[in-house]
Design an enzyme around this catalytic site. Structure first.
Site, PDB file in Angstrom:
ATOM      1  N   GLU A 126     -21.987   8.679 -24.333  1.00 48.79           N
ATOM      2  CA  GLU A 126     -20.813   8.558 -25.201  1.00 48.79           C
ATOM      3  C   GLU A 126     -20.219   9.912 -25.551  1.00 48.79           C
ATOM      4  OE1 GLU A 126     -22.800   4.601 -25.670  1.00 48.79           O
ATOM      5  OE2 GLU A 126     -23.321   6.645 -25.103  1.00 48.79           O
ATOM      6  N   ASN A 144     -15.892   1.634 -24.842  1.00 48.10           N
ATOM      7  CA  ASN A 144     -16.755   2.709 -24.339  1.00 48.10           C
ATOM      8  C   ASN A 144     -18.083   2.127 -23.877  1.00 48.10           C
ATOM      9  OD1 ASN A 144     -17.426   5.322 -23.668  1.00 48.10           O
ATOM     10  ND2 ASN A 144     -17.989   5.939 -25.741  1.00 48.10           N
ATOM     11  N   ASP A 184     -32.401   6.935 -24.157  1.00 46.13           N
ATOM     12  CA  ASP A 184     -31.708   6.664 -25.421  1.00 46.13           C
ATOM     13  C   ASP A 184     -32.624   6.894 -26.615  1.00 46.13           C
ATOM     14  OD1 ASP A 184     -29.313   6.081 -24.211  1.00 46.13           O
ATOM     15  OD2 ASP A 184     -29.629   3.912 -24.193  1.00 46.13           O
ATOM     16  N   LYS A 192     -20.882   0.043 -32.417  1.00 42.54           N
ATOM     17  CA  LYS A 192     -20.993  -0.085 -30.954  1.00 42.54           C
ATOM     18  C   LYS A 192     -22.214  -0.914 -30.565  1.00 42.54           C
ATOM     19  CE  LYS A 192     -21.419   2.803 -26.785  1.00 42.54           C
ATOM     20  NZ  LYS A 192     -20.822   1.841 -25.903  1.00 42.54           N
ATOM     21  N   HIS A 216     -22.746   6.317 -31.614  1.00 43.64           N
ATOM     22  CA  HIS A 216     -23.582   5.534 -32.519  1.00 43.64           C
ATOM     23  C   HIS A 216     -24.981   6.085 -32.662  1.00 43.64           C
ATOM     24  CE1 HIS A 216     -25.282   3.170 -28.908  1.00 43.64           C
ATOM     25  NE2 HIS A 216     -24.441   4.055 -28.422  1.00 43.64           N
ATOM     26  N   ARG A 217     -25.561   6.592 -31.585  1.00 45.15           N
ATOM     27  CA  ARG A 217     -26.955   7.034 -31.648  1.00 45.15           C
ATOM     28  C   ARG A 217     -27.105   8.328 -32.444  1.00 45.15           C
ATOM     29  NH1 ARG A 217     -29.480   3.195 -29.393  1.00 45.15           N
ATOM     30  NH2 ARG A 217     -28.717   2.178 -27.505  1.00 45.15           N
ATOM     31  N   ASP A 272     -19.777  -3.363 -28.042  1.00 43.24           N
ATOM     32  CA  ASP A 272     -20.047  -3.447 -26.604  1.00 43.24           C
ATOM     33  C   ASP A 272     -20.082  -4.887 -26.117  1.00 43.24           C
ATOM     34  OD1 ASP A 272     -20.176  -0.720 -26.634  1.00 43.24           O
ATOM     35  OD2 ASP A 272     -22.112  -0.578 -25.609  1.00 43.24           O
TER      36      ASP A 272
END
Length: 678
Positions: free
Chosen positions: A358, A96, A330, A433, A405-406, A53
């Site tokens: 995402e 993204n 998040d 990311k 990623h999360r 990012d």
């Protein structure tokens, strides 16, 4: 994790402890980069997150004409555009990264110029209509290049900055993403030189803590925004960005959530007093620091210390909670993973924004949690998780990560499961990311029972290609690598460097050196205390000393213990001549790699010729056959296949074919079904 690691098999984890140094906050990093670019002067940014990012944001700023320079101490210097108009000739590719796409769209629309902003396919599915509608209210010309309401976009102001309509407040919806408001807050000071600019939020503003981050950072760059609640924001006339000179990026609070959870899931490793998370405190400006409150409600013990947060397990099992997660959208994903260990159903509400991230995170998390044995019920803006009732209800699962990623990071916590089942994380590289070293950081503070750590042994005769095969298999699996054949040479080199002669009188000192070798094997290279010694240990002097130290029983014993110590999370690929028979007899997979003497001689000949060394195939073959005979007749650990080894003759195979065969055997032995009902 490298791009060549399509999946990562995590063994069951049983302990945590030590110290974690987190990367800089993503939310702060990309905001700071853009604000520095819009300011007069140069801003020196420290602890900037290094991730996909931030990389796409930096690439875009360079294209626009900002100077970006790395300082010797690791800081990054960004020289703002100041009075210069941005310039660009090619489309800006923003991956993204919503924290790049949305604010850059707003800033460039006000600065004037002709730009195209593009991203990956998923970015072209993430809504931006509410921001574009607000900018069009102002008089900005923005066109959709694909589906209406979504990137890619064209900003069409080739003749300079647009004439803005600022008589009425700029209105923007706040109930889809707070990034739309953030984008306007960051861009509109550019239009406030002579008059006040007002922004009004339509509907309920979600993710307010992220807007608060924006306001805090605007103030550090000289713009003080006044707000009436969370519905009306006033940018004073005369506002102008000024560089603060230096700025330290806080450690990422969202990333901290995974380690706060890990500390709450297991007892500390012996000798540790918990898990220390450095660089983040309870007074952080990031909203996700309030994850601590939720983790405490579930039973975690979290203390704010001088060095950061100290986390230990408190209540066990964890306590089920019902929580409105609008303030931590998040980090709330980590609560979903913690819910697997709760004493009842956990309900996470007000998370509609998950569906436009995402991936559709509500649907994705529900699907993956079910694979693990949980019951997951989803709604438009909620997720209810009922954990597996007993250890027997847990399932070994392959977690699909959806390039998110999360999902990869929070569901890696399923490896702490009480059933001691492994977990497969598909596409682990997606963590790049925001946290490229996430798995390496995790492995540094967790432990697993030795019997649970998977080991792949690759034994075979000289010149069979086992070293090359082991290195590539380790890379593909994301596992550690052990080149056992180099250990005696490394011991000899370490003895040379320490001034210890390789003689029987020094056996104890040599054994101590061998047992503590700071050796690593990375991508075919051999490192000793971080120094590449691959070529040095092949020297004739090192070889002669290696032969001498190998005859000392205490050295051999020390190296056996050292090799066992290489078996650490997440797993190990070991090559040698007795890995499967002596060192790791309980290995999950044993390969005995061989090839005909003629084939091995031809390979060795080609290798020597490429190095400018003359040799004949006939002599090389004779030497290999004699060496095979000696190795097979050794009294200690003779060369032979383990009884349960799989024989692989690669005489007619390429390296890639050999690697693929080993990985196919590995897949066949893992407990993960190829498809799972959800």
């Amino acid at each position: 994790m490298t791009a060549r690691t399509p999946f990562l098999d995590l063994p069951p984890l049983s302990g945590v402890g030590g110290r974690v140094q987190l990367p800089g906050s993503k939310s702060i990093s990309n905001r700071v980069l853009l604000l520095a670019a819009l300011s007069d002067g140069t801003t020196e940014v420290r602890n900037l997150l290094e991730s996909e990012d931030t990389r796409v944001m930096l690439d875009a700023l360079r294209q626009l004409g900002c100077a970006v320079d790395a300082a010797e101490d690791g800081a990054l210097r960004i020289t703002g555009l100041g009075a210069h108009a941005p310039r660009v000739t090619q489309p800006l590719f923003l991956g993204n990264a919503g924290t790049a796409m949305r604010p850059l769209t707003a800033a460039l629309a006000l600065l004037g110029g002709a730009f195209e902003l593009r991203g990956v396919a998923r970015m072209h599915e993430r809504p931006i209509k509410d921001l574009v509608d607000a900018l069009r209210q102002l008089g900005c010309r923005i066109d959709y290049l694909g589906a209406d309401g979504y990137p890619p976009l064209r900003i069409a102001h080739a003749d300079g900055p647009p004439a803005l309509r600022l008589d009425a407040p700029v209105q923007v919806r706040g109930d889809v993403s707070s990034q739309f408001l953030t984008a306007l807050l960051m861009a509109l000071p550019l239009a406030a030189a002579t008059r006040e600019v007002v922004i009004e939020v339509v509907g309920e503003l979600i993710s307010k803590p992220y807007v608060q981050i924006t306001l805090e950072l605007l103030a550090r760059f000289g713009v003080h925004v006044e707000r009436d609640g969370w519905q009306r924001f006033r940018i004073p006339a005369g506002s102008r960005y000024r560089s603060p000179g230096e700025l330290l990026v806080e450690a990422d609070a969202s990333s901290a959530s995974y380690f706060i959870a890990a500390g709450a899931l297991t007892e500390p490793i012996a000798g540790q007093n918990g898990l220390q998370i450095s660089g983040i405190h309870l007074d952080a400006i990031q909203g996700d620091i309030r994850f601590v409150d939720a983790a405490r409600a579930m039973g975690a013990r979290v203390e704010d210390t001088a060095d950061g947060l100290l986390v230990t397990r408190g209540a066990w099992p964890l306590k089920a909670i019902t929580l409105d997660c609008n303030h931590i959208p998040d980090a709330a994903m980590t609560l979903a993973a913690m819910a697997l260990y709760a004493d009842g159903p956990t309900l996470l509400t007000n998370i509609a924004s998950w569906r436009v991230k995402e991936t559709d995170r509500i649907a994705a998390m529900a699907r993956e949690l079910r694979k693990l044995g949980a019951t997951a019920e989803e709604g438009a803006d909620f997720l209810r998780i009922t954990p597996p009732a007993t250890p027997a209800d847990w399932r070994a699962a392959r977690i699909h990560t959806y390039d998110d990623h999360r999902i990869a990071m929070c569901l890696a916590l399923a490896a702490f499961n009480p059933a001691r089942l492994p977990v497969r994380i598909e596409d682990p590289g997606c963590v790049a990311k925001t946290f490229p070293t996430y798995f390496e950081t995790l492995f540094g503070v967790v432990r697993a029972e030795p019997a649970d750590i998977p080991v792949v042994c690759i034994d075979g005769p000289s010149a069979s290609g086992k070293g090359t095969l082991a290195a590539q298999v380790a890379e593909r699996l994301g596992y550690r690598l052990l080149d056992s054949g180099a250990l005696y040479r490394l011991t000899a080199l370490a003895a040379m460097q320490a001034g210890v002669a390789p003689v029987a009188e020094n056996e104890a000192r040599l054994a101590a050196l061998a047992g503590a070798l700071p050796a690593r094997f990375v991508a075919g290279r051999v490192l000793l205390a971080g120094e590449d010694v691959t070529d040095r240990i092949r020297g004739e002097d090192v070889g002669m000393d290696a032969s001498r130290v190998s005859q000392l029983p205490a050295v051999r014993q020390a190296l056996v213990a050292l090799q066992h110590d290489f078996a650490r999370v997440p797993g190990l690929v070991a090559d040698g001549r007795d890995m499967g028979t002596v060192i790791f007899p309980g290995a999950a997979l044993k390969i005995y790699l061989t090839a005909s003497a003629q084939c091995r001689a031809e390979r060795r000949h080609k290798q020597l010729i490429s190095q400018g060394i003359s040799a004949t195939i006939a002599l090389l073959r004779a030497d290999l056959e004699a060496r095979d005979a000696r190795d097979m007749q050794r009294s200690v650990a003779p060369l032979k296949p383990a009884q349960d080894a799989l024989l692989l003759d690669n005489s007619g195979m390429t390296v890639d074919e050999t690697v693929d065969q080993v990985l196919a055997w590995w897949q066949a032995r893992r407990p993960f079904p190829s498809a799972q009902a959800v």
